[in-house]
Design a protein around this motif. Sequence first.
Motif, PDB file in Angstrom:
ATOM      1  N   GLN A  56     -10.391   5.015 -10.568  1.00  0.00           N
ATOM      2  CA  GLN A  56      -9.192   5.826 -10.782  1.00  0.00           C
ATOM      3  C   GLN A  56      -8.815   6.619  -9.526  1.00  0.00           C
ATOM      4  OE1 GLN A  56      -7.307   5.489 -13.516  1.00  0.00           O
ATOM      5  NE2 GLN A  56      -5.807   6.753 -12.480  1.00  0.00           N
ATOM      6  N   ALA A  57      -9.800   7.149  -8.825  1.00  0.00           N
ATOM      7  CA  ALA A  57      -9.518   7.926  -7.605  1.00  0.00           C
ATOM      8  C   ALA A  57      -8.882   7.032  -6.532  1.00  0.00           C
ATOM      9  CB  ALA A  57     -10.796   8.562  -7.069  1.00  0.00           C
ATOM     10  N   GLN A  58      -9.344   5.778  -6.442  1.00  0.00           N
ATOM     11  CA  GLN A  58      -8.769   4.847  -5.471  1.00  0.00           C
ATOM     12  C   GLN A  58      -7.325   4.513  -5.841  1.00  0.00           C
ATOM     13  OE1 GLN A  58     -11.933   1.903  -6.058  1.00  0.00           O
ATOM     14  NE2 GLN A  58     -12.242   1.915  -3.832  1.00  0.00           N
ATOM     15  N   ILE A  59      -7.083   4.311  -7.121  1.00  0.00           N
ATOM     16  CA  ILE A  59      -5.723   4.007  -7.579  1.00  0.00           C
ATOM     17  C   ILE A  59      -4.801   5.165  -7.230  1.00  0.00           C
ATOM     18  CG2 ILE A  59      -4.268   3.634  -9.622  1.00  0.00           C
ATOM     19  CD1 ILE A  59      -6.671   2.064 -10.811  1.00  0.00           C
ATOM     20  N   GLN A  60      -5.278   6.385  -7.417  1.00  0.00           N
ATOM     21  CA  GLN A  60      -4.477   7.561  -7.083  1.00  0.00           C
ATOM     22  C   GLN A  60      -4.163   7.598  -5.587  1.00  0.00           C
ATOM     23  OE1 GLN A  60      -2.882   9.577  -9.120  1.00  0.00           O
ATOM     24  NE2 GLN A  60      -1.991  10.576  -7.337  1.00  0.00           N
ATOM     25  N   GLU A  61      -5.150   7.250  -4.745  1.00  0.00           N
ATOM     26  CA  GLU A  61      -4.916   7.227  -3.298  1.00  0.00           C
ATOM     27  C   GLU A  61      -3.899   6.151  -2.929  1.00  0.00           C
ATOM     28  OE1 GLU A  61      -8.559   7.069  -1.046  1.00  0.00           O
ATOM     29  OE2 GLU A  61      -9.326   8.880  -2.029  1.00  0.00           O
ATOM     30  N   PHE A  62      -3.993   4.986  -3.563  1.00  0.00           N
ATOM     31  CA  PHE A  62      -3.013   3.933  -3.315  1.00  0.00           C
ATOM     32  C   PHE A  62      -1.625   4.383  -3.777  1.00  0.00           C
ATOM     33  CE2 PHE A  62      -6.638   0.819  -3.273  1.00  0.00           C
ATOM     34  CZ  PHE A  62      -6.421   0.342  -1.988  1.00  0.00           C
ATOM     35  N   LYS A  63      -1.568   5.100  -4.890  1.00  0.00           N
ATOM     36  CA  LYS A  63      -0.281   5.592  -5.396  1.00  0.00           C
ATOM     37  C   LYS A  63       0.335   6.574  -4.398  1.00  0.00           C
ATOM     38  CE  LYS A  63       2.917   5.981  -8.531  1.00  0.00           C
ATOM     39  NZ  LYS A  63       3.861   4.889  -8.713  1.00  0.00           N
ATOM     40  N   GLU A  64      -0.501   7.446  -3.822  1.00  0.00           N
ATOM     41  CA  GLU A  64      -0.003   8.382  -2.804  1.00  0.00           C
ATOM     42  C   GLU A  64       0.517   7.629  -1.591  1.00  0.00           C
ATOM     43  OE1 GLU A  64      -2.990  11.349  -1.919  1.00  0.00           O
ATOM     44  OE2 GLU A  64      -3.247  11.795  -4.051  1.00  0.00           O
ATOM     45  N   ALA A  65      -0.218   6.607  -1.154  1.00  0.00           N
ATOM     46  CA  ALA A  65       0.215   5.800  -0.012  1.00  0.00           C
ATOM     47  C   ALA A  65       1.528   5.088  -0.331  1.00  0.00           C
ATOM     48  CB  ALA A  65      -0.862   4.790   0.364  1.00  0.00           C
ATOM     49  N   PHE A  66       1.624   4.535  -1.532  1.00  0.00           N
ATOM     50  CA  PHE A  66       2.848   3.844  -1.944  1.00  0.00           C
ATOM     51  C   PHE A  66       4.029   4.820  -1.929  1.00  0.00           C
ATOM     52  CE2 PHE A  66       5.984   2.513  -5.047  1.00  0.00           C
ATOM     53  CZ  PHE A  66       6.189   1.182  -4.711  1.00  0.00           C
ATOM     54  N   THR A  67       3.810   6.017  -2.452  1.00  0.00           N
ATOM     55  CA  THR A  67       4.870   7.026  -2.508  1.00  0.00           C
ATOM     56  C   THR A  67       5.320   7.424  -1.108  1.00  0.00           C
ATOM     57  OG1 THR A  67       4.028   7.824  -4.625  1.00  0.00           O
ATOM     58  CG2 THR A  67       5.471   9.309  -3.404  1.00  0.00           C
ATOM     59  N   ILE A  68       4.374   7.543  -0.186  1.00  0.00           N
ATOM     60  CA  ILE A  68       4.722   7.872   1.204  1.00  0.00           C
ATOM     61  C   ILE A  68       5.561   6.745   1.815  1.00  0.00           C
ATOM     62  CG2 ILE A  68       3.768   8.143   3.534  1.00  0.00           C
ATOM     63  CD1 ILE A  68       1.389   9.641   2.169  1.00  0.00           C
ATOM     64  N   MET A  69       5.185   5.506   1.531  1.00  0.00           N
ATOM     65  CA  MET A  69       5.898   4.366   2.113  1.00  0.00           C
ATOM     66  C   MET A  69       7.256   4.119   1.461  1.00  0.00           C
ATOM     67  SD  MET A  69       2.742   1.740   2.702  1.00  0.00           S
ATOM     68  CE  MET A  69       3.722   0.533   3.588  1.00  0.00           C
ATOM     69  N   ASP A  70       7.382   4.460   0.196  1.00  0.00           N
ATOM     70  CA  ASP A  70       8.647   4.265  -0.515  1.00  0.00           C
ATOM     71  C   ASP A  70       9.602   5.402  -0.118  1.00  0.00           C
ATOM     72  OD1 ASP A  70      10.680   3.523  -2.248  1.00  0.00           O
ATOM     73  OD2 ASP A  70       9.668   4.302  -4.032  1.00  0.00           O
ATOM     74  N   GLN A  71      10.104   5.327   1.099  1.00  0.00           N
ATOM     75  CA  GLN A  71      10.891   6.402   1.691  1.00  0.00           C
ATOM     76  C   GLN A  71      12.145   6.747   0.881  1.00  0.00           C
ATOM     77  OE1 GLN A  71      10.326   8.012   5.008  1.00  0.00           O
ATOM     78  NE2 GLN A  71       8.264   7.330   4.519  1.00  0.00           N
ATOM     79  N   ASN A  72      12.811   5.755   0.304  1.00  0.00           N
ATOM     80  CA  ASN A  72      14.041   6.038  -0.445  1.00  0.00           C
ATOM     81  C   ASN A  72      13.795   6.304  -1.931  1.00  0.00           C
ATOM     82  OD1 ASN A  72      13.547   3.493  -1.467  1.00  0.00           O
ATOM     83  ND2 ASN A  72      15.355   2.541  -0.535  1.00  0.00           N
ATOM     84  N   ARG A  73      12.523   6.308  -2.344  1.00  0.00           N
ATOM     85  CA  ARG A  73      12.096   6.674  -3.704  1.00  0.00           C
ATOM     86  C   ARG A  73      12.751   5.842  -4.805  1.00  0.00           C
ATOM     87  NH1 ARG A  73       8.651   8.561  -0.889  1.00  0.00           N
ATOM     88  NH2 ARG A  73       8.332  10.756  -0.497  1.00  0.00           N
ATOM     89  N   ASP A  74      12.921   4.530  -4.529  1.00  0.00           N
ATOM     90  CA  ASP A  74      13.507   3.672  -5.560  1.00  0.00           C
ATOM     91  C   ASP A  74      12.465   2.874  -6.337  1.00  0.00           C
ATOM     92  OD1 ASP A  74      12.745   1.788  -3.670  1.00  0.00           O
ATOM     93  OD2 ASP A  74      14.701   0.792  -3.573  1.00  0.00           O
ATOM     94  N   GLY A  75      11.165   3.096  -6.034  1.00  0.00           N
ATOM     95  CA  GLY A  75      10.107   2.397  -6.744  1.00  0.00           C
ATOM     96  C   GLY A  75       9.710   1.066  -6.125  1.00  0.00           C
ATOM     97  N   PHE A  76      10.330   0.711  -5.000  1.00  0.00           N
ATOM     98  CA  PHE A  76      10.034  -0.537  -4.302  1.00  0.00           C
ATOM     99  C   PHE A  76       9.925  -0.268  -2.805  1.00  0.00           C
ATOM    100  CE2 PHE A  76      12.205  -1.746  -8.152  1.00  0.00           C
ATOM    101  CZ  PHE A  76      11.465  -2.828  -8.612  1.00  0.00           C
TER     102      PHE A  76
END
Length: 177
Positions: free
Chosen positions: A32-52
Motif C-alpha cells: 500500500q505504501a508503494q502504491i501511494q508513492e506511485f500515486k504521488e508520482a503520477f499526480t506530479i506528472m499529470d500536470q494538467n490534472r485530467d487523470g491521464f
Amino acid sequence: MVFLYSCQKAPKKAKKRAAEGANSNVFSMFEQAQIQEFKEAFTIMDQNRDGFIDKNDLRDTFAALGRLNVKQEEIDDMLKEAPGPINFTVFLTMFGEKLKGADPEETILNAFKVFDPEGKGILKKDYVTQMLTTQADRFSSEEMEQMFTAFPPDVAGNLDYKNLVHIITHGEEKDQE
C-alpha cells in the motif's frame, strides 16, 4: 478505464469480473505504501490534472526536472510503451512490468540516469543536492551530509553514481575498469 474500453461489447458481468481481475492483479504487486508513492508520482506528472499522462504532461515534467531539450521522438517512444492512454492503473501496470525481475542495481541506476542524459555516470554534487532536497520524498540537510560523508564527491564536485549504486547494492566498491 483503458481496459474497460477494450471490453465494451462484453456482457456486464464479464466486464465487471475482468475489471476487478485487472485491478486486483496490478494492485497486489505492490504494498500500500508503494502504491501511494506511485500515486504521488503520477499526480506530479499529470500536470494538467485530467487523470491521464500525455505528451504535454511528460514535456512539462521533464522541464520541471531541468531537461528543456527533450526530443519529441523520446516522448513519443515513452508513450508507445503504454497499451493506450496512461491513467493511474496503466501507469502502475507499466512500472510493475518494468520492475518484475529487475535487478535492484539496475533499477537504482535507471533512476539516476534520468538526471544524466549524456550517460557519463557522474552528477554534480550541487545538482544531486538540489534534486534530493526539493523533489518528492525530500532529504534533510542531515541526510545529505550523511550521504556525502559516506560517498564523497571527487575534487571537482562530481558524484560517481554508478559506484554509489554498486556500493549500495553489493556493499563494496566497484573495481575500476
